[in-house]
Design an enzyme around this catalytic site. Structure first.
Site, mmCIF file in Angstrom:
data_model
loop_
_atom_site.group_PDB
_atom_site.id
_atom_site.type_symbol
_atom_site.label_atom_id
_atom_site.label_comp_id
_atom_site.label_asym_id
_atom_site.label_seq_id
_atom_site.Cartn_x
_atom_site.Cartn_y
_atom_site.Cartn_z
ATOM 1 N N GLU A 1 -1.031 5.079 -7.755
ATOM 2 C CA GLU A 1 -0.664 5.997 -6.656
ATOM 3 C C GLU A 1 0.790 6.841 -7.137
ATOM 4 O O GLU A 1 1.597 6.422 -7.617
ATOM 5 C CB GLU A 1 -0.292 5.238 -5.278
ATOM 6 N N LYS B 1 0.759 -1.229 0.121
ATOM 7 C CA LYS B 1 -0.064 -0.090 -0.041
ATOM 8 C C LYS B 1 0.712 1.137 0.086
ATOM 9 O O LYS B 1 1.566 1.661 0.962
ATOM 10 C CB LYS B 1 -0.854 0.079 1.279
ATOM 11 N N CYS C 1 36.656 14.476 30.882
ATOM 12 C CA CYS C 1 35.029 14.328 31.146
ATOM 13 C C CYS C 1 34.765 12.900 31.410
ATOM 14 O O CYS C 1 35.115 11.938 30.711
ATOM 15 C CB CYS C 1 34.373 14.745 29.839
HETATM 16 S S1 IVH Z 1 -6.881 -0.521 -4.545
HETATM 17 C C1 IVH Z 1 -11.238 -0.284 -5.218
HETATM 18 N N1 IVH Z 1 -4.262 -0.723 -4.295
HETATM 19 O O1 IVH Z 1 -5.059 3.331 -0.626
HETATM 20 C C2 IVH Z 1 -9.669 -0.212 -4.493
HETATM 21 N N2 IVH Z 1 -5.048 1.247 -3.282
HETATM 22 O O2 IVH Z 1 -7.569 3.549 1.032
HETATM 23 C C3 IVH Z 1 -9.182 1.033 -4.603
HETATM 24 N N3 IVH Z 1 -3.336 2.456 -2.419
HETATM 25 O O3 IVH Z 1 -7.068 5.382 -2.391
HETATM 26 C C4 IVH Z 1 -7.798 1.080 -4.195
HETATM 27 N N4 IVH Z 1 -1.606 1.363 -2.714
HETATM 28 O O4 IVH Z 1 -4.608 5.885 -2.567
HETATM 29 C C5 IVH Z 1 -5.338 0.224 -3.891
HETATM 30 N N5 IVH Z 1 -1.982 -1.302 -4.273
HETATM 31 C C6 IVH Z 1 -2.942 -0.464 -3.898
HETATM 32 C C7 IVH Z 1 -2.766 0.647 -3.086
HETATM 33 C C8 IVH Z 1 -3.931 1.730 -2.994
HETATM 34 C C9 IVH Z 1 -2.175 2.567 -2.176
HETATM 35 C C10 IVH Z 1 -4.101 3.849 -1.643
HETATM 36 C C11 IVH Z 1 -5.005 4.539 -2.910
HETATM 37 C C12 IVH Z 1 -6.544 4.328 -2.222
HETATM 38 C C13 IVH Z 1 -6.191 3.958 -0.768
HETATM 39 C C14 IVH Z 1 -7.344 3.434 -0.367
#
Ligand code: IVH
Length: 698
Positions: free
Chosen positions: A174, A113, A439
């Protein structure tokens, strides 16, 4: 506090934090605290649905688009993910999928993530035509001009030969700022006196929200794809993992950690694997994402509110937390480095209770603008020492007149351990205690170095005995070694044995102890006669290694002449530049150090001294140089010191023996005489070129 009051309070806190984060690009609270507020608010609203209003932060996904950018309505909404913080929440997620799909070991696309900013890229007939932020999930901001500056984003899809070009392909992913780029950005910002970025994610968000895309172009942003939006004229693969591979095939970057795992055990193993790698990844991640791989099953599971039921974000424990700063202590390290340390109200950060955090140095304190009483953000990453990352300025306690309640912190000018002067070398941010020989904080280090083979070479005095001698109070400074007695050493040995739970005192062991003590005393005694250069090296003056010690010994001949030398005189010594000359001068200027040296002498330590030898060696060896007229880059003494350091003899008047005359501004009769005698003459620029070429000046 009643439920409706707490709900109001939470909404206000969240709204303020959102404003600071989204509109000002200056986060005021760490994510962990923000997440807690959101959770508490959601829970309160769930038990009191009568208080839910449309303007509650739980009713929207993210901040409103800024008026300065055009609005973009997403053809397919940009959704959010539900979060799991503990393994059993993940187990629930997997169980729901197993129950709904009948798959016993469902396959998941598992992905890091990335901690950046969600964006969507719209390719029509293979060409990038639109790019937008998520906004509230339905409507985002058109930031295509800024996205085009990101080189990781292809301006046109690379369609593999033989495949049709998709009519419409929306790619979601992202935008992030790599850690290294973030560090570099902040170093530059600091050097230029500008405001640093709070974290890489803010670097990405702030950069994308620039109205002037030339500014964005200077920020090294990157991009990873993780999904799709609207698609026309492209046959989608059956699984998400293969879909990601086809995106990669079109030239879109994928995080290298993307993988496939099956069942609960598989995803949890992935979570731990990425958790270990987290520190070393070149970008920030705040968790991993599990997505049911089969797209037909995804469709079957559907959505709840604004998040899919077929995916979940498994978050890592927060690395940042808020707490309050109760005091600032100053610690002296083994090398004399003076470090300010924050005393904190105890707080758990990433599973560990933190009560102290480093503030690094005076520059950092100024940069953070931190004071006692402040609410601070502490950060702990892996094995790194916890540090104060920033303060929450809105929560600074104020006096009635609006001024800060507590004064700004000032670094001490003397060492808190020993009272010696504290100095800070040019161009360094570290402050150091100059009382190296005296020291208590530097005692063990000083003794170990003093006794080492290339220094005083005291046989039998290893690190372990130094520890014991200091810990049991038999030795404070290196001079104390020379008044140790056999009784002292035997008594110390007994105490050390008792501490270690060793029961000695058989006759045999007693004899061994006596032999050890006698050997050590013999070693100490032998070291009493040494060479000046060894003694100088043994004193442990920072940056004075063996070579420099040797030069100093040769140049000054005796210790007293060295102690009496000015900074300029020290600068004349080959190998000695401005930093080292200041260090040597500072060391001998500290009375505590001179007292230890006097005690060494008193206790019979002797070193060979000789006449000073200031000639030969260096490119100007054997040359006599005369300086005349005014110089602008430095004083004539300084220039002379540089020339001497390169082997020259500096003389006051011009004669047949003169090899070179350096003539500055308004040089008079000496210059005339040099011309008469046909002696080589340099102007100041010539001298500077020469010194630069010799590495004496920058
Ligand atoms: S999927 C329907 N995959 O996390 C699913 N999100 O809380 C949509 N993000 O808005 C998101 N890495 O900014 C997905 N491998 C990943 C991700 C990811 C970062 C962020 C993204 C999203 C947020 C969701």
């Amino acid at each position: 506090m009643s439920a409706p009051d707490r709900i109001d309070e939470l909404r206000r806190l969240i709204a303020d934090a959102d404003h600071a984060y989204y509109q000002l690009d200056a986060p005021s609270v760490p994510d962990a605290e923000y997440d807690r507020w959101m959770r508490e608010l959601r829970e309160l609203e769930a038990t009191h649905p009568e208080f839910v209003t449309t303007d509650s932060p739980t009713q929207r996904v993210a901040g409103k688009p800024s008026s300065a950018f055009a609005e973009v309505r997403h053809a397919v909404p940009m959704l959010s993910l539900n979060n799991a913080f503990a393994d059993d929440e993940v187990a629930d997620f997997v169980r729901r999928i197993v129950e709904a799909t009948g798959e016993s070991e469902p396959a998941f696309s598992v992905e890091p993530k990335i901690d950046g900013l969600a964006i969507t890229l719209r390719y029509e007939h293979g060409v990038l035509v639109q790019g937008a932020t998520r906004g509230d999930g339905t409507t985002g901001e058109d930031v295509i001009a800024n996205l085009r500056t990101i080189r990781a984003i292809p301006l046109a899809l690379r369609v593999p030969a033989g495949l049709p070009v998709p009519e419409v392909l929306e790619v979601r992913g992202e935008v992030y700022m790599p850690k290294a780029a973030f560090e570099r950005f902040n170093e530059r910002a600091h050097a230029a006196g500008e405001k640093p970025l709070a974290n890489p994610r803010n670097g990405a968000a702030g950069s994308l929200r620039q109205l002037d895309s030339r500014i964005t172009a200077k920020r090294p942003l990157a991009f990873f794809a993780y999904g799709i939006g609207e698609v026309q004229g492209f046959g989608l693969p059956a699984t998400h993992s293969v879909l990601l591979k086809s995106l990669a095939g079109f030239g879109l970057p994928l995080a290298p950690e993307v993988d496939v795992a099956s069942g609960l055990d598989g995803v949890l193993a992935y979570y731990r694997r990425i958790g270990v790698a987290r520190e070393t990844l070149p970008y920030d991640i705040d968790g991993v994402v599990y997505k049911l791989d089969r797209r037909d099953l995804q469709e079957q599971m559907g959505f709840v509110a604004r998040a899919p039921r077929w995916a979940i974000a498994h978050k890592f424990p927060a690395q940042e937390e808020v707490t309050s700063l109760e005091g600032i202590d100053v610690q002296v390290g083994r090398t004399g480095a003076i470090t300010p340390v924050a005393r904190l109200k105890a707080v758990r950060v990433a599973g560990v209770v933190v009560t102290n955090a480093t503030l690094h140095n005076a520059d950092q304190i100024a940069r953070l603008d931190v004071r006692v009483g402040d609410t601070v953000v502490v950060r702990r990453a892996g094995d790194v020492i916890p540090e104060v990352a920033r303060i929450v300025p809105e929560r600074r306690p104020l006096a009635a007149d609006g001024s800060p309640l507590h004064p700004a912190f000032v670094m001490p000018t003397t060492c808190p351990e020993c009272g010696s002067a504290v100095e800070r070398a040019e161009g360094e941010s570290v402050m150091r205690c100059t009382g190296g020989l005296y020291c208590p904080a530097q005692r063990k280090q000083a003794l170990i170095h003093f006794a080492s083979r290339r220094a005083m070479d005291i046989e039998g005095l290893g690190e372990r005995f130094v520890e014991d001698l200091v810990d049991f109070g038999y030795v404070q400074t290196v001079a104390d070694l020379y008044r140790l007695t056999l009784d002292d050493l035997l008594a110390m040995k007994r105490r050390a044995d008792a501490r270690d739970g060793v029961t000695p005192e058989t006759v045999k062991q007693g004899k061994i102890a006596t032999r050890w003590a006698e050997n050590l005393l013999g070693g100490i005694d032998q070291s009493r006669n040494t060479a000046l250069e060894r003694l100088l090296f043994a004193l442990g003056i920072r940056d004075v290694g063996e070579a420099t010690a040797k030069q100093l010994a040769r140049w000054f001949g005796g210790l007293d002449a060295l102690i009496a030398a000015s900074v300029d005189e020290l600068l004349a010594v080959p190998d000695v530049g401005p930093v080292v000359s200041a260090r040597i001068h500072g060391f001998f200027a500290e009375a505590h150090n001179r007292e230890v040296i006097a005690a060494l002498r008193e206790r019979g330590v002797q070193w060979l001294e000789g006449p000073p030898q200031r000639t030969a060696e260096g490119p100007l060896a054997g040359k006599t140089v005369v300086l005349t007229g005014g110089l602008s880059a430095f004083s004539r003494d300084e220039a002379g010191a540089h020339l001497e350091a390169l082997g020259a003899k500096v003389a006051g008047s011009v004669s047949k023996k003169t090899s070179l005359v350096v003539a500055g501004e308004a040089a008079g009769s000496k210059l005339d005489k040099a011309r008469e005698l046909g002696i080589e003459v340099w102007d100041e620029a010539g001298l500077l070129d020469f010194l630069r070429a010799q590495g004496r000046i920058a």
